[in-house]
Design a protein around this motif. Sequence first.
Motif, PDB file in Angstrom:
ATOM      1  N   GLY A  55      -8.985  -0.611  -0.709  1.00 51.20           N
ATOM      2  CA  GLY A  55      -7.831  -1.649  -1.031  1.00 51.20           C
ATOM      3  C   GLY A  55      -7.100  -1.389  -2.287  1.00 51.20           C
ATOM      4  O   GLY A  55      -6.578  -2.311  -2.884  1.00 51.20           O
ATOM      5  N   LEU A  56      -7.052  -0.094  -2.573  1.00 59.33           N
ATOM      6  CA  LEU A  56      -6.310   0.349  -3.884  1.00 59.33           C
ATOM      7  C   LEU A  56      -5.099   0.869  -3.726  1.00 59.33           C
ATOM      8  O   LEU A  56      -4.569   1.649  -2.716  1.00 59.33           O
ATOM      9  CB  LEU A  56      -7.480   1.548  -4.313  1.00 59.33           C
ATOM     10  CG  LEU A  56      -6.784   2.196  -5.776  1.00 59.33           C
ATOM     11  CD1 LEU A  56      -7.060   1.340  -6.878  1.00 59.33           C
ATOM     12  CD2 LEU A  56      -7.652   3.521  -5.903  1.00 59.33           C
ATOM     13  N   ARG A  57      -4.085   0.403  -4.650  1.00 58.13           N
ATOM     14  CA  ARG A  57      -2.583   0.725  -4.204  1.00 58.13           C
ATOM     15  C   ARG A  57      -2.218   1.613  -5.507  1.00 58.13           C
ATOM     16  O   ARG A  57      -1.160   2.317  -5.401  1.00 58.13           O
ATOM     17  CB  ARG A  57      -1.826  -0.427  -4.238  1.00 58.13           C
ATOM     18  CG  ARG A  57      -1.886  -1.226  -2.843  1.00 58.13           C
ATOM     19  CD  ARG A  57      -1.037  -2.406  -3.008  1.00 58.13           C
ATOM     20  NE  ARG A  57       0.335  -2.227  -2.921  1.00 58.13           N
ATOM     21  CZ  ARG A  57       0.946  -3.020  -2.801  1.00 58.13           C
ATOM     22  NH1 ARG A  57       0.973  -4.384  -3.045  1.00 58.13           N
ATOM     23  NH2 ARG A  57       2.383  -2.747  -2.963  1.00 58.13           N
ATOM     24  N   GLU A 106      -3.850  -2.676 -20.646  1.00 61.65           N
ATOM     25  CA  GLU A 106      -3.371  -4.259 -20.185  1.00 61.65           C
ATOM     26  C   GLU A 106      -2.094  -4.210 -19.540  1.00 61.65           C
ATOM     27  O   GLU A 106      -1.941  -5.049 -18.710  1.00 61.65           O
ATOM     28  CB  GLU A 106      -3.378  -4.988 -21.537  1.00 61.65           C
ATOM     29  CG  GLU A 106      -3.059  -6.429 -21.447  1.00 61.65           C
ATOM     30  CD  GLU A 106      -3.415  -7.220 -22.495  1.00 61.65           C
ATOM     31  OE1 GLU A 106      -3.623  -8.430 -22.422  1.00 61.65           O
ATOM     32  OE2 GLU A 106      -3.116  -6.631 -23.587  1.00 61.65           O
ATOM     33  N   GLU A 107      -1.237  -3.358 -19.897  1.00 62.13           N
ATOM     34  CA  GLU A 107       0.124  -3.275 -19.209  1.00 62.13           C
ATOM     35  C   GLU A 107       0.186  -2.404 -17.968  1.00 62.13           C
ATOM     36  O   GLU A 107       0.924  -2.827 -17.081  1.00 62.13           O
ATOM     37  CB  GLU A 107       0.969  -2.574 -20.385  1.00 62.13           C
ATOM     38  CG  GLU A 107       1.533  -3.236 -21.380  1.00 62.13           C
ATOM     39  CD  GLU A 107       2.513  -2.688 -22.331  1.00 62.13           C
ATOM     40  OE1 GLU A 107       2.918  -1.735 -21.885  1.00 62.13           O
ATOM     41  OE2 GLU A 107       2.920  -3.316 -23.418  1.00 62.13           O
ATOM     42  N   GLU A 108      -0.718  -1.382 -17.702  1.00 67.01           N
ATOM     43  CA  GLU A 108      -0.600  -0.448 -16.836  1.00 67.01           C
ATOM     44  C   GLU A 108      -1.523  -0.807 -15.675  1.00 67.01           C
ATOM     45  O   GLU A 108      -1.249  -0.538 -14.445  1.00 67.01           O
ATOM     46  CB  GLU A 108      -0.852   0.894 -16.984  1.00 67.01           C
ATOM     47  CG  GLU A 108       0.282   1.427 -18.241  1.00 67.01           C
ATOM     48  CD  GLU A 108       0.039   2.940 -18.640  1.00 67.01           C
ATOM     49  OE1 GLU A 108      -0.036   3.887 -17.592  1.00 67.01           O
ATOM     50  OE2 GLU A 108       0.166   3.059 -19.780  1.00 67.01           O
ATOM     51  N   LEU A 109      -2.785  -1.283 -15.769  1.00 64.46           N
ATOM     52  CA  LEU A 109      -3.587  -1.534 -14.831  1.00 64.46           C
ATOM     53  C   LEU A 109      -3.374  -2.795 -14.187  1.00 64.46           C
ATOM     54  O   LEU A 109      -3.750  -3.926 -14.840  1.00 64.46           O
ATOM     55  CB  LEU A 109      -5.111  -1.483 -15.324  1.00 64.46           C
ATOM     56  CG  LEU A 109      -5.606  -0.302 -15.906  1.00 64.46           C
ATOM     57  CD1 LEU A 109      -6.920  -0.428 -16.332  1.00 64.46           C
ATOM     58  CD2 LEU A 109      -5.349   1.021 -14.883  1.00 64.46           C
ATOM     59  N   SER A 315       9.045   1.589 -10.169  1.00 65.84           N
ATOM     60  CA  SER A 315       9.466   1.907  -8.788  1.00 65.84           C
ATOM     61  C   SER A 315       9.267   0.623  -8.238  1.00 65.84           C
ATOM     62  O   SER A 315       8.813  -0.685  -8.765  1.00 65.84           O
ATOM     63  CB  SER A 315       8.608   2.940  -8.164  1.00 65.84           C
ATOM     64  OG  SER A 315       7.353   2.415  -8.164  1.00 65.84           O
ATOM     65  N   LEU A 316       9.957   0.378  -7.131  1.00 63.62           N
ATOM     66  CA  LEU A 316       9.870  -0.830  -6.326  1.00 63.62           C
ATOM     67  C   LEU A 316       8.534  -1.325  -6.062  1.00 63.62           C
ATOM     68  O   LEU A 316       8.274  -2.412  -6.039  1.00 63.62           O
ATOM     69  CB  LEU A 316      10.916  -0.926  -4.943  1.00 63.62           C
ATOM     70  CG  LEU A 316      12.201  -0.704  -5.215  1.00 63.62           C
ATOM     71  CD1 LEU A 316      12.970  -0.663  -3.860  1.00 63.62           C
ATOM     72  CD2 LEU A 316      12.911  -2.050  -5.966  1.00 63.62           C
ATOM     73  N   GLU A 317       7.647  -0.480  -5.711  1.00 74.43           N
ATOM     74  CA  GLU A 317       6.445  -0.742  -5.213  1.00 74.43           C
ATOM     75  C   GLU A 317       5.697  -1.242  -6.544  1.00 74.43           C
ATOM     76  O   GLU A 317       4.844  -2.313  -6.280  1.00 74.43           O
ATOM     77  CB  GLU A 317       5.639   0.489  -4.764  1.00 74.43           C
ATOM     78  CG  GLU A 317       4.260   0.334  -4.347  1.00 74.43           C
ATOM     79  CD  GLU A 317       3.352   1.693  -4.096  1.00 74.43           C
ATOM     80  OE1 GLU A 317       2.170   1.775  -3.753  1.00 74.43           O
ATOM     81  OE2 GLU A 317       3.869   2.856  -4.345  1.00 74.43           O
ATOM     82  N   VAL A 318       5.844  -0.557  -7.690  1.00 72.88           N
ATOM     83  CA  VAL A 318       5.276  -1.164  -8.903  1.00 72.88           C
ATOM     84  C   VAL A 318       5.722  -2.354  -9.389  1.00 72.88           C
ATOM     85  O   VAL A 318       4.930  -3.424  -9.688  1.00 72.88           O
ATOM     86  CB  VAL A 318       5.386  -0.175 -10.016  1.00 72.88           C
ATOM     87  CG1 VAL A 318       4.681  -0.614 -11.232  1.00 72.88           C
ATOM     88  CG2 VAL A 318       4.509   1.296  -9.663  1.00 72.88           C
ATOM     89  N   GLN A 319       7.020  -2.624  -9.239  1.00 72.68           N
ATOM     90  CA  GLN A 319       7.426  -3.943  -9.450  1.00 72.68           C
ATOM     91  C   GLN A 319       6.880  -4.859  -8.552  1.00 72.68           C
ATOM     92  O   GLN A 319       6.717  -6.130  -9.003  1.00 72.68           O
ATOM     93  CB  GLN A 319       9.067  -3.943  -9.322  1.00 72.68           C
ATOM     94  CG  GLN A 319       9.747  -3.141 -10.386  1.00 72.68           C
ATOM     95  CD  GLN A 319      11.279  -3.144 -10.136  1.00 72.68           C
ATOM     96  OE1 GLN A 319      11.872  -4.006  -9.494  1.00 72.68           O
ATOM     97  NE2 GLN A 319      12.039  -1.993 -10.612  1.00 72.68           N
ATOM     98  N   GLN A 320       6.653  -4.548  -7.341  1.00 73.80           N
ATOM     99  CA  GLN A 320       6.285  -5.513  -6.209  1.00 73.80           C
ATOM    100  C   GLN A 320       4.608  -5.842  -6.671  1.00 73.80           C
ATOM    101  O   GLN A 320       4.450  -7.282  -6.653  1.00 73.80           O
ATOM    102  CB  GLN A 320       6.214  -5.072  -4.886  1.00 73.80           C
ATOM    103  CG  GLN A 320       5.719  -6.029  -4.049  1.00 73.80           C
ATOM    104  CD  GLN A 320       5.491  -5.430  -2.441  1.00 73.80           C
ATOM    105  OE1 GLN A 320       5.467  -4.078  -2.549  1.00 73.80           O
ATOM    106  NE2 GLN A 320       5.575  -6.111  -1.561  1.00 73.80           N
ATOM    107  N   LYS A 322       3.365  -5.703  -9.724  1.00 73.03           N
ATOM    108  CA  LYS A 322       3.413  -6.457 -10.921  1.00 73.03           C
ATOM    109  C   LYS A 322       3.789  -7.977 -10.840  1.00 73.03           C
ATOM    110  O   LYS A 322       3.129  -8.903 -11.296  1.00 73.03           O
ATOM    111  CB  LYS A 322       3.992  -5.902 -11.839  1.00 73.03           C
ATOM    112  CG  LYS A 322       3.804  -4.607 -12.629  1.00 73.03           C
ATOM    113  CD  LYS A 322       4.478  -4.071 -13.740  1.00 73.03           C
ATOM    114  CE  LYS A 322       3.847  -2.695 -14.339  1.00 73.03           C
ATOM    115  NZ  LYS A 322       4.619  -2.197 -15.451  1.00 73.03           N
ATOM    116  N   SER A 323       4.862  -8.275  -9.860  1.00 72.20           N
ATOM    117  CA  SER A 323       5.051  -9.624  -9.360  1.00 72.20           C
ATOM    118  C   SER A 323       3.894 -10.087  -8.860  1.00 72.20           C
ATOM    119  O   SER A 323       3.757 -11.315  -9.026  1.00 72.20           O
ATOM    120  CB  SER A 323       6.136  -9.231  -8.643  1.00 72.20           C
ATOM    121  OG  SER A 323       6.605 -10.881  -8.213  1.00 72.20           O
TER     122      SER A 323
END
Length: 592
Positions: A55-57, A106-109, A315-320, A322-323
């Motif tokens: 389940g890792l993205r 803390e910011e990236e994971l 990227s959109l994937e990372v933004q999604q 993080k949201s």
Amino acid sequence: MASALASRMGLHSLRKKQLKTYNVVIATMDAELKFSCEIKWKGKDLFDLVCRTLGLRETWFFGLQYDVKDTVAWIKMDKRVLDHDIPKEEVISLSFLAKFYPENVEEELVQDITQHLFFLQVKKKILEEEIYCPPEASVLLASYAVQAKYGDYDPIVHKRGFLSQEELLPKRVINLYQMTAEMWEERITACYAEHRGRTRDEAEMEYLKIAQDLEMYGINYFPIRNKKGTDLLLGVDALGLHIYNPDNRLTPKISFPWNEIRNISYSDKEFAIKPLDKKADVFKFNSSKLRVNKLILQLCIGNHDLFMRRRRVDSLEVQQMKSQAREEKARKQMERQRLAREKHLREEAERERDELERRLLQMQSEAQMANEALLRSEETADLLAEKAQIAEEEAKLLALKAAEAEQEMQRIKVTAIRSEEEKRLMEQKMLEAEMLALKMAEESDRRAKEAEQLKQDLEEARESERRAKNKLLEITSRSVKTPTQLATMPPDIPGMNLSSENLSFDFKDTDMKRLSMEIEKEKVEYLEKSKHLQEQLNELKTEIESLKLKERETPLDILHNENAERGTSKQSNFKKLTLQSTKSRVAFFEEL
């Protein structure tokens, strides 16, 4: 004949089909995954299968590692798995590990699973001393590892010795001090108790935030030589390239940040790094093995790509992701707040129940004492009545004896003796009889008074008995009401219903605004936490410093202490070295 031929053809087809697959065991940090792979699969096919299973993205941090000869290598995504130099055994063994480290955990994971895998890998490297960790930081990290595993500290559950089977400290740290396992556990538990309220994810993140400031965190070391043939170490990490003396892996001599590097290449055993400044010389070094050069190139390209990626818009994937992570964090926080309120209400209800039970027990005790007092009063009254009856009988007996004495005196007077001697004796007897009668009269009066007093005491005892009965009736009536109150307590105390219906959340604008304010508050409190962390580490160091065995200090311990005395850290040292010009750094490297 035809059937035999068909069966042989079927068997041949089955064998051919079986030969098109092979078995792979993937070892992650906390589990083993078994897969049956097709021969034509490339590294990316197997890697994607593992990531989907976990389940890792956030896949860009990880890779599949295998051992080859005296080093390690990583599966290439665009190359067939079986075309690598993997031992071709019945079952192929690979390790799923973090290949690249973030600059700021803390910011990236973002995902919990990513964070957990990093936590397990970093913890393993610290315990196996692949990452140097000072003793005081080791104790603090161990306390966060215990919080992540056991949850909040409970002195009733977590009794002395509950950490005896846990591996929490590097052996180097244990050997450096004159401390027993119980003493280490006591210090770890003292820190562990302060982490109350942190979830597993929060404890793991605190662990990583401390670990990422360690000098050897996230660095891959490789032996190299410069033009003069001097033996050196090359360190590759998320920030850039670092050159070390072989006997000092903590403090680099030179550093090249990724934003100053234009191109990286190698030819045979020579590795060349071209600075962004075209006027500067090419940074070259030699590695003894071609295989190591390939590994260095992979790590350099991967770390450089991530370095540049962090400085671009997500990227959109990372933004999604993080949201979703923010929404999940808000949901978990609201759930924790709700559970905390329910827990508080439950504790209040339990305290009220305990108070009512205590009052009931107190009233029962008072009733028992009153009942005992009543029994004692009844016994006293019976005893006084018996004494009064005895006194009355004695008074009657004395009065009878006094009457008999008076009759005897009258008889003696009537019976007069003629002789003087008899008269004298008679007079003497009369005198004695008079005295005895007087004494008997006095004793009779005293006994009568005593009987009267006993009658008064009896009346008082009966009055005390009446008061005790009234008090007992009063207490009994009160105790009857109390169980009724307990029985009629509302079973559904507000906030104590844990049904699944209460687990839904409605994210309104006010909730998100409140969450944003809390996030801003966390940023403001960051410096305070850093200060508190440093104070905590200094306090731990002071506590155990007197038990240190100086003769057991390793070279890394000595180097770390020297850096601490100079006030240098991993970040400050990197900034200082990168302020130098690229040209001067290349020249210095060649002169080493």
